[in-house]
Design a protein around this motif. Sequence first.
Motif, PDB file in Angstrom:
ATOM      1  N   LYS A  56      12.241 -24.651  14.318  1.00 40.54           N
ATOM      2  CA  LYS A  56      12.086 -23.459  15.161  1.00 40.54           C
ATOM      3  C   LYS A  56      11.562 -22.281  14.351  1.00 40.54           C
ATOM      4  CE  LYS A  56      15.459 -24.651  18.695  1.00 40.54           C
ATOM      5  NZ  LYS A  56      16.754 -24.346  19.300  1.00 40.54           N
ATOM      6  N   VAL A  57      12.030 -22.137  13.116  1.00 43.64           N
ATOM      7  CA  VAL A  57      11.545 -21.047  12.259  1.00 43.64           C
ATOM      8  C   VAL A  57      10.059 -21.251  11.976  1.00 43.64           C
ATOM      9  CG1 VAL A  57      11.755 -19.921  10.005  1.00 43.64           C
ATOM     10  CG2 VAL A  57      13.813 -20.643  11.236  1.00 43.64           C
ATOM     11  N   GLU A  58       9.678 -22.473  11.596  1.00 40.70           N
ATOM     12  CA  GLU A  58       8.266 -22.751  11.324  1.00 40.70           C
ATOM     13  C   GLU A  58       7.401 -22.482  12.547  1.00 40.70           C
ATOM     14  OE1 GLU A  58       8.658 -26.173   7.840  1.00 40.70           O
ATOM     15  OE2 GLU A  58       8.493 -26.810   9.938  1.00 40.70           O
ATOM     16  N   SER A  59       7.846 -22.923  13.697  1.00 40.74           N
ATOM     17  CA  SER A  59       7.074 -22.746  14.927  1.00 40.74           C
ATOM     18  C   SER A  59       6.899 -21.261  15.266  1.00 40.74           C
ATOM     19  CB  SER A  59       7.760 -23.486  16.073  1.00 40.74           C
ATOM     20  OG  SER A  59       7.049 -23.318  17.266  1.00 40.74           O
ATOM     21  N   ALA A  60       7.984 -20.496  15.184  1.00 41.36           N
ATOM     22  CA  ALA A  60       7.916 -19.060  15.494  1.00 41.36           C
ATOM     23  C   ALA A  60       6.992 -18.337  14.518  1.00 41.36           C
ATOM     24  CB  ALA A  60       9.314 -18.446  15.469  1.00 41.36           C
ATOM     25  N   LEU A  61       7.118 -18.660  13.232  1.00 41.25           N
ATOM     26  CA  LEU A  61       6.270 -18.011  12.237  1.00 41.25           C
ATOM     27  C   LEU A  61       4.807 -18.394  12.419  1.00 41.25           C
ATOM     28  CD1 LEU A  61       8.495 -18.316   9.036  1.00 41.25           C
ATOM     29  CD2 LEU A  61       8.057 -16.252  10.387  1.00 41.25           C
ATOM     30  N   GLU A  62       4.528 -19.667  12.636  1.00 45.26           N
ATOM     31  CA  GLU A  62       3.139 -20.102  12.804  1.00 45.26           C
ATOM     32  C   GLU A  62       2.483 -19.427  14.006  1.00 45.26           C
ATOM     33  OE1 GLU A  62       3.598 -24.364  12.762  1.00 45.26           O
ATOM     34  OE2 GLU A  62       3.294 -24.464  10.588  1.00 45.26           O
ATOM     35  N   ALA A  63       3.218 -19.273  15.093  1.00 43.90           N
ATOM     36  CA  ALA A  63       2.655 -18.601  16.273  1.00 43.90           C
ATOM     37  C   ALA A  63       2.366 -17.132  15.960  1.00 43.90           C
ATOM     38  CB  ALA A  63       3.612 -18.723  17.457  1.00 43.90           C
ATOM     39  N   ALA A  64       3.307 -16.464  15.311  1.00 41.49           N
ATOM     40  CA  ALA A  64       3.116 -15.044  14.977  1.00 41.49           C
ATOM     41  C   ALA A  64       2.002 -14.861  13.946  1.00 41.49           C
ATOM     42  CB  ALA A  64       4.427 -14.459  14.454  1.00 41.49           C
ATOM     43  N   TYR A  65       1.927 -15.754  12.972  1.00 40.67           N
ATOM     44  CA  TYR A  65       0.888 -15.638  11.953  1.00 40.67           C
ATOM     45  C   TYR A  65      -0.500 -15.858  12.553  1.00 40.67           C
ATOM     46  CZ  TYR A  65       4.657 -15.803   8.443  1.00 40.67           C
ATOM     47  OH  TYR A  65       5.774 -15.552   7.695  1.00 40.67           O
ATOM     48  N   GLU A  66      -0.616 -16.841  13.440  1.00 44.11           N
ATOM     49  CA  GLU A  66      -1.915 -17.084  14.067  1.00 44.11           C
ATOM     50  C   GLU A  66      -2.345 -15.876  14.899  1.00 44.11           C
ATOM     51  OE1 GLU A  66      -4.394 -20.386  16.669  1.00 44.11           O
ATOM     52  OE2 GLU A  66      -2.229 -20.637  16.459  1.00 44.11           O
TER      53      GLU A  66
END
Length: 180
Positions: A56-66
């Motif tokens: 969940k942390v990876e997914s949230a960060l990847e969405a925000a970073y993109e």
Amino acid sequence: MPKYVAFLRAINLGAKRKFPKADIVTATEAAGGTDVETHINTGNVLLTTSLRSRAKVESALEAAYEEQAGFVVPTIVFTPAELVAIADDARELTGARPDLERHYVYLLKDEPDPALARAVEERSDAVNEVVVRGRAAHILLGPGYEAGGVDPYRVEKSLGVVATNRNFNVVTTLADKWCS
């Protein structure tokens, strides 16, 4: 709230993948991260979050970073305890090899298939070595390193998982600075 250390892959390489530290902090906070810190401009991020699973942390960060950067930023997350274990492994492996010229640590999003990990480790020779432990692959390059069986780029591709690399100093420094 739990803390995590995130490693961003393939940023600040060339003109098209620029992602300044200030933008990384902004995006991490947009993903719900607090107490955000960065270390050098290669995508090393400490954060606290209410999210309780690495995925969940990876997914949230990847969405925000993109959204912030305008391109996909694969992100690999570890708990502080996991990063300390990787740093301890790195110190052990380096201590056993006083002849090392370079020690890279490939941080892996997922554990590689055991058969792939064994095949990559079997590329080791008398001078250069690959050691896979969990979600980290240590590339130990001895004197006079020349690309051969232990080619860092080939090792990463052969493991079949998303990875990013840092050198020994970055991994151990972050473990000491952020995880003690």
